[in-house]
Design a protein around this motif. Structure first.
Motif, mmCIF file in Angstrom:
data_model
loop_
_atom_site.group_PDB
_atom_site.id
_atom_site.type_symbol
_atom_site.label_atom_id
_atom_site.label_comp_id
_atom_site.label_asym_id
_atom_site.label_seq_id
_atom_site.Cartn_x
_atom_site.Cartn_y
_atom_site.Cartn_z
ATOM 1 N N ALA A 13 0.835 -1.207 0.000
ATOM 2 C CA ALA A 13 0.000 0.000 0.000
ATOM 3 C C ALA A 13 0.870 1.257 0.000
ATOM 4 N N LEU A 14 1.945 1.245 0.788
ATOM 5 C CA LEU A 14 2.841 2.407 0.826
ATOM 6 C C LEU A 14 3.478 2.670 -0.537
ATOM 7 N N ALA A 15 3.784 1.612 -1.244
ATOM 8 C CA ALA A 15 4.501 1.758 -2.514
ATOM 9 C C ALA A 15 3.575 2.007 -3.704
ATOM 10 N N HIS A 16 2.315 1.590 -3.651
ATOM 11 C CA HIS A 16 1.480 1.599 -4.846
ATOM 12 C C HIS A 16 0.167 2.369 -4.724
ATOM 13 N N GLN A 17 -0.301 2.681 -3.516
ATOM 14 C CA GLN A 17 -1.586 3.372 -3.389
ATOM 15 C C GLN A 17 -1.371 4.867 -3.152
ATOM 16 N N PRO A 18 -2.369 5.695 -3.541
ATOM 17 C CA PRO A 18 -2.256 7.152 -3.339
ATOM 18 C C PRO A 18 -2.027 7.490 -1.869
ATOM 19 N N LEU A 19 -1.171 8.469 -1.645
ATOM 20 C CA LEU A 19 -0.819 8.865 -0.275
ATOM 21 C C LEU A 19 -1.119 10.346 -0.092
ATOM 22 N N LEU A 20 -1.907 10.657 0.918
ATOM 23 C CA LEU A 20 -2.282 12.034 1.236
ATOM 24 C C LEU A 20 -1.355 12.570 2.316
ATOM 25 N N GLN A 21 -1.267 13.900 2.441
ATOM 26 C CA GLN A 21 -0.408 14.476 3.472
ATOM 27 C C GLN A 21 -0.934 15.830 3.938
ATOM 28 N N MET A 22 -0.424 16.264 5.094
ATOM 29 C CA MET A 22 -0.724 17.581 5.626
ATOM 30 C C MET A 22 0.084 18.636 4.889
ATOM 31 N N VAL A 23 -0.448 19.846 4.809
ATOM 32 C CA VAL A 23 0.331 20.969 4.314
ATOM 33 C C VAL A 23 1.517 21.170 5.265
ATOM 34 N N GLY A 24 2.709 21.245 4.727
ATOM 35 C CA GLY A 24 3.918 21.217 5.542
ATOM 36 C C GLY A 24 3.993 22.257 6.631
ATOM 37 N N HIS A 25 3.541 23.489 6.345
ATOM 38 C CA HIS A 25 3.699 24.566 7.330
ATOM 39 C C HIS A 25 2.752 24.432 8.510
ATOM 40 N N ARG A 26 1.705 23.610 8.382
ATOM 41 C CA ARG A 26 0.749 23.459 9.481
ATOM 42 C C ARG A 26 1.312 22.597 10.596
ATOM 43 N N CYS A 27 2.052 21.541 10.241
ATOM 44 C CA CYS A 27 2.661 20.651 11.233
ATOM 45 C C CYS A 27 4.080 20.329 10.781
ATOM 46 N N GLN A 71 -2.352 14.618 -2.663
ATOM 47 C CA GLN A 71 -3.243 15.685 -2.226
ATOM 48 C C GLN A 71 -2.856 16.124 -0.834
ATOM 49 N N GLU A 72 -3.047 17.409 -0.537
ATOM 50 C CA GLU A 72 -2.727 17.942 0.779
ATOM 51 C C GLU A 72 -3.986 18.429 1.476
ATOM 52 N N ALA A 73 -3.945 18.405 2.812
ATOM 53 C CA ALA A 73 -5.051 18.916 3.628
ATOM 54 C C ALA A 73 -4.499 19.902 4.643
ATOM 55 N N GLU A 74 -5.345 20.840 5.059
ATOM 56 C CA GLU A 74 -4.919 21.891 5.977
ATOM 57 C C GLU A 74 -4.862 21.446 7.434
ATOM 58 N N ASP A 75 -5.560 20.361 7.776
ATOM 59 C CA ASP A 75 -5.567 19.912 9.165
ATOM 60 C C ASP A 75 -5.769 18.408 9.231
ATOM 61 N N ILE A 76 -5.496 17.857 10.407
ATOM 62 C CA ILE A 76 -5.572 16.417 10.619
ATOM 63 C C ILE A 76 -6.992 15.901 10.402
ATOM 64 N N GLN A 77 -7.994 16.628 10.912
ATOM 65 C CA GLN A 77 -9.372 16.174 10.784
ATOM 66 C C GLN A 77 -9.784 16.024 9.322
ATOM 67 N N THR A 78 -9.387 16.990 8.488
ATOM 68 C CA THR A 78 -9.704 16.913 7.065
ATOM 69 C C THR A 78 -8.991 15.736 6.419
ATOM 70 N N LEU A 79 -7.753 15.517 6.802
ATOM 71 C CA LEU A 79 -6.983 14.403 6.245
ATOM 72 C C LEU A 79 -7.639 13.066 6.587
ATOM 73 N N VAL A 80 -8.080 12.919 7.828
ATOM 74 C CA VAL A 80 -8.759 11.689 8.243
ATOM 75 C C VAL A 80 -10.060 11.512 7.462
ATOM 76 N N ALA A 81 -10.786 12.609 7.251
ATOM 77 C CA ALA A 81 -12.037 12.540 6.498
ATOM 78 C C ALA A 81 -11.782 12.113 5.049
ATOM 79 N N LEU A 82 -10.699 12.609 4.447
ATOM 80 C CA LEU A 82 -10.356 12.221 3.074
ATOM 81 C C LEU A 82 -10.022 10.734 2.995
ATOM 82 N N VAL A 83 -9.320 10.239 4.001
ATOM 83 C CA VAL A 83 -9.009 8.805 4.043
ATOM 84 C C VAL A 83 -10.298 8.002 4.183
ATOM 85 N N ALA A 84 -11.163 8.417 5.110
ATOM 86 C CA ALA A 84 -12.426 7.698 5.327
ATOM 87 C C ALA A 84 -13.269 7.665 4.061
ATOM 88 N N ALA A 85 -13.160 8.718 3.233
ATOM 89 C CA ALA A 85 -13.936 8.782 1.988
ATOM 90 C C ALA A 85 -13.341 7.921 0.882
#
Length: 302
Positions: A186-200, A221-235
């Protein structure tokens, strides 16, 4: 015109008792010392406050007019003294504490225990990155911080816990047997999302170092906060590398898989700046050290 709180207190007590001997006894001083304080106050005010006669010490018209305000000043002085003593003993005042996702559960629970011991202390617990906590501890704007181990040798720490990276995966994608999910694939082949660097910045650097050590890429894709990132994963939009402590907000739609190897974990400490004397902070430290007795040391040179 100069006078002090002791003279005002002598004036008030003598007015209440109308007797020099009784007033001196209540003030734990001699009658000559009391007389000297009253005379000094009268000299400073330029007015006679008492007439001394057969019936003891009687207020003059001027003394009677000043008594109410003098009593208020004395009470205010006593209140100031009580408040100062409470601050000095760490049972009153304000405590500003920073914390982050890794201490999402621990920090509030320790604050709750602290408030049970000292309910008059106002605790301000604020979510902020380790980088911001670091700056504010050095400047004295923050009294304590639940944060990654700092780089400044001026700061001290009490190590509390170890957090680690996990791979957050949509539960719908793990298959009928989540334990059989191939994390490396999964780490090597599936899409990976991340936080915007300056936020954390600390977390972003941790993830970048982990990916680099494992020769992995694939941010989509990047997200502005952890909650949004978790929601994107859940979706089902992609996976994300997050701290294990995100389990408090992940929910059933996200499955977390621990990661291992270089740069997969880090320590969280309670950090403070000993350059600033602070009885309230020290009282909180005592509680934490009793609950979590781990070594406490100065930061080494780096």
């Amino acid at each position: 015109m100069k006078f002090d709180l002791r003279q005002l207190q002598a004036f008030v007590i003598l007015a209440e008792t109308a007797n020099y001997r009784e007033a001196a006894s209540r003030l734990f001083i001699t009658q000559p010392a009391l007389t000297k304080q009253i005379q000094g106050l009268e000299l400073a005010l330029g007015s006679t406050l008492f007439n001394r006669g057969r019936h003891g010490a009687e207020l003059t018209a001027m003394g009677a007019q000043l008594l109410t305000q003098a009593s208020a000043l004395v009470e205010h002085g006593k209140g100031f003294e009580r408040h100062a003593l409470a601050l000095a003993s760490g049972i009153a005042g304000r405590l500003k504490i920073g914390f982050g996702l890794s201490s999402f559960a621990l920090a509030p629970s320790l604050v709750a225990r602290f408030k049970q011991q000292v309910p008059d202390v106002m605790v301000h617990l604020q979510d902020m990155t380790s980088a911001i906590q670091h700056e504010r501890l050095l400047s004295g704007q923050l009294q304590l911080g639940f944060m990654r181990r700092p780089h400044a040798p001026q700061l001290r720490e009490h190590r509390l816990l170890t957090d680690r990276l996990v791979l957050a995966v949509p539960s719908q994608m793990t298959g009928p047997d989540p334990a059989a999910f191939d994390v490396e694939w999964a780490l090597a082949h599936q899409p990976l999302l991340q936080m915007v660097g300056h936020r954390c910045p600390g977390l972003s650097q941790q993830i970048a170092s982990f990916l680099g050590a494992n020769r992995l890429t694939g941010m989509v894709q990047e997200a502005e906060d952890i909650q949004t990132l978790v929601a994107l994963v859940a979706a089902g939009i992609g996976n994300a590398i997050l701290p294990r402590s995100v389990s408090f907000i992940a929910g059933q739609d996200v499955t977390l898989y621990p990661l291992s190897g270089p740069w997969s974990e880090w320590e969280i400490s309670l950090v403070w700046n000993p350059a600033f004397a602070d009885p309230i902070r020290d009282r909180f430290l005592q509680l934490v050290m009793a609950a979590h007795p781990t070594p406490c040391s100065a930061m080494p040179e780096r």
